[in-house]
Design a protein around this motif. Sequence first.
Motif, mmCIF file in Angstrom:
data_model
loop_
_atom_site.group_PDB
_atom_site.id
_atom_site.type_symbol
_atom_site.label_atom_id
_atom_site.label_comp_id
_atom_site.label_asym_id
_atom_site.label_seq_id
_atom_site.Cartn_x
_atom_site.Cartn_y
_atom_site.Cartn_z
ATOM 1 N N MET A 138 29.129 76.947 167.089
ATOM 2 C CA MET A 138 29.385 78.195 167.792
ATOM 3 C C MET A 138 28.799 78.133 169.194
ATOM 4 S SD MET A 138 28.460 82.075 166.602
ATOM 5 C CE MET A 138 28.957 83.457 167.617
ATOM 6 N N ALA A 139 29.476 78.725 170.144
ATOM 7 C CA ALA A 139 29.018 78.704 171.534
ATOM 8 C C ALA A 139 27.701 79.455 171.682
ATOM 9 C CB ALA A 139 30.078 79.339 172.439
ATOM 10 N N GLU A 140 26.863 78.972 172.609
ATOM 11 C CA GLU A 140 25.609 79.649 172.910
ATOM 12 C C GLU A 140 25.880 80.809 173.859
ATOM 13 O OE1 GLU A 140 21.779 77.427 173.378
ATOM 14 O OE2 GLU A 140 23.138 75.759 173.698
ATOM 15 N N TYR A 141 25.137 81.886 173.659
ATOM 16 C CA TYR A 141 25.280 83.053 174.516
ATOM 17 C C TYR A 141 23.965 83.348 175.225
ATOM 18 C CZ TYR A 141 29.764 83.993 172.301
ATOM 19 O OH TYR A 141 31.063 83.894 171.864
ATOM 20 N N VAL A 142 24.060 83.875 176.432
ATOM 21 C CA VAL A 142 22.866 84.250 177.175
ATOM 22 C C VAL A 142 23.084 85.570 177.912
ATOM 23 C CG1 VAL A 142 22.181 81.836 177.569
ATOM 24 C CG2 VAL A 142 23.506 83.036 179.306
ATOM 25 N N LYS A 143 21.982 86.222 178.194
ATOM 26 C CA LYS A 143 21.987 87.395 179.069
ATOM 27 C C LYS A 143 21.557 86.918 180.455
ATOM 28 C CE LYS A 143 18.763 90.555 178.572
ATOM 29 N NZ LYS A 143 18.022 91.683 177.964
ATOM 30 N N TYR A 144 22.384 87.161 181.432
ATOM 31 C CA TYR A 144 22.114 86.729 182.801
ATOM 32 C C TYR A 144 21.672 87.938 183.617
ATOM 33 C CZ TYR A 144 23.625 85.862 187.669
ATOM 34 O OH TYR A 144 23.711 85.803 189.042
ATOM 35 N N VAL A 145 20.477 87.853 184.214
ATOM 36 C CA VAL A 145 19.915 88.960 184.984
ATOM 37 C C VAL A 145 19.797 88.538 186.453
ATOM 38 C CG1 VAL A 145 17.996 90.573 185.220
ATOM 39 C CG2 VAL A 145 18.573 89.658 182.953
ATOM 40 N N ASP A 146 20.552 89.217 187.309
ATOM 41 C CA ASP A 146 20.512 88.950 188.748
ATOM 42 C C ASP A 146 19.653 90.033 189.400
ATOM 43 O OD1 ASP A 146 20.909 88.628 191.457
ATOM 44 O OD2 ASP A 146 23.096 88.702 191.374
ATOM 45 N N VAL A 147 18.396 89.713 189.684
ATOM 46 C CA VAL A 147 17.479 90.727 190.214
ATOM 47 C C VAL A 147 17.864 91.172 191.622
ATOM 48 C CG1 VAL A 147 15.590 89.793 188.809
ATOM 49 C CG2 VAL A 147 15.815 89.071 191.195
ATOM 50 N N THR A 148 18.643 90.360 192.323
ATOM 51 C CA THR A 148 19.029 90.738 193.688
ATOM 52 C C THR A 148 20.049 91.871 193.694
ATOM 53 O OG1 THR A 148 20.875 89.160 193.889
ATOM 54 C CG2 THR A 148 18.653 88.340 194.406
ATOM 55 N N ARG A 149 20.649 92.171 192.557
ATOM 56 C CA ARG A 149 21.604 93.275 192.457
ATOM 57 C C ARG A 149 20.958 94.547 191.901
ATOM 58 N NH1 ARG A 149 26.977 91.623 192.911
ATOM 59 N NH2 ARG A 149 27.401 89.393 192.594
ATOM 60 N N CYS A 150 19.774 94.420 191.333
ATOM 61 C CA CYS A 150 19.126 95.543 190.664
ATOM 62 C C CYS A 150 18.639 96.574 191.680
ATOM 63 C CB CYS A 150 17.946 95.027 189.840
ATOM 64 S SG CYS A 150 17.025 96.320 188.991
ATOM 65 N N ASP A 151 18.883 97.864 191.396
ATOM 66 C CA ASP A 151 18.409 98.922 192.293
ATOM 67 C C ASP A 151 17.293 99.749 191.660
ATOM 68 O OD1 ASP A 151 19.714 100.433 190.418
ATOM 69 O OD2 ASP A 151 21.152 101.354 191.807
ATOM 70 N N GLY A 152 16.767 99.286 190.523
ATOM 71 C CA GLY A 152 15.611 99.938 189.915
ATOM 72 C C GLY A 152 15.890 101.259 189.239
ATOM 73 N N CYS A 153 17.091 101.480 188.758
ATOM 74 C CA CYS A 153 17.453 102.799 188.207
ATOM 75 C C CYS A 153 16.840 103.070 186.830
ATOM 76 C CB CYS A 153 18.963 102.938 188.144
ATOM 77 S SG CYS A 153 19.745 101.950 186.841
ATOM 78 N N LYS A 154 16.454 102.032 186.091
ATOM 79 C CA LYS A 154 15.848 102.136 184.756
ATOM 80 C C LYS A 154 16.832 102.535 183.654
ATOM 81 C CE LYS A 154 11.277 103.397 186.538
ATOM 82 N NZ LYS A 154 10.200 104.418 186.515
#
Length: 274
Positions: free
Chosen positions: A1-17
């Motif tokens: 089965m294919a591996e899955y990941v969560k990709y987090v690009d902090v340069t797009r984050c605006d801190g909304c929570k």
Amino acid sequence: MAEYVKYVDVTRCDGCKACMVACKNWNDLPAEVTAFQGSAQSHPKTSADTWNVLQYVEHENGKGDLEYLFRHSSCFHCDTAACEKVCPESAISYSKFGSVVIDHDKCVGCGYCVQNCPFEVISLKTYKDKNGKEYKKSQKCTMCTDRLEEGLQPACVTTCHTDAMQFGKKDEMLARAEKRLREVKDRFPNANIYNPEGVGGTHTIYLLAEKPSVYGLPENPKIPTSAVVWKDYAQPIGKMMLGATTMALVGAFITNNMISKRTQGHEDGGDSHE
């Protein structure tokens, strides 16, 4: 089965929570009262009741300008997880999606996983049984494995309005991270992809705007040697020794019974001859 990941690009984050709220809602986690952090950050770090935290970092960049850096902080779901290695009850395992999950029916609250996590994202929660006796269980982000099993994405990913978080097949997410890295290098010269090899890579990868240490992350996290020795050497040897000891005891028991029966038979035979 294919591996899955969560990709987090902090340069797009605006801190909304919004990711924090979605996590709380989906996992039915209670509100947690915390001391004032002196910034927009609401919690100092992840806890047993707060599985992901929006981190705010005040940072002076190379031009001498002060800027806020944001980071969605939660379990990294290491490919080779120290928590899984040190658990004496085999209560921690890998799902088919690559997420690292805790079986609370097996967890005895020993805290070894808490002590050995290189990212400090696991905590113990105290419960009380029907008699009022306290007991503890380990708690952390599950990457919404229950949602993944239903064909859904993690709650934090679905609520992110800036696409700072995405979820998918590992190769596709890494390709997106590499592409984005090239795009932001002019603005963030120290930008990098954080997917540390010392833990076999992770199933939560980051595009960081600055060096990992700026975010309080270890530059090169590794599985503690003690964890490797325990899981890969001590436990298997211990089980073999336990098996050998058990067989020896069983063998001794059978042998003693045979000797006892033979002795009893000779004694009985001697009595009848007389």
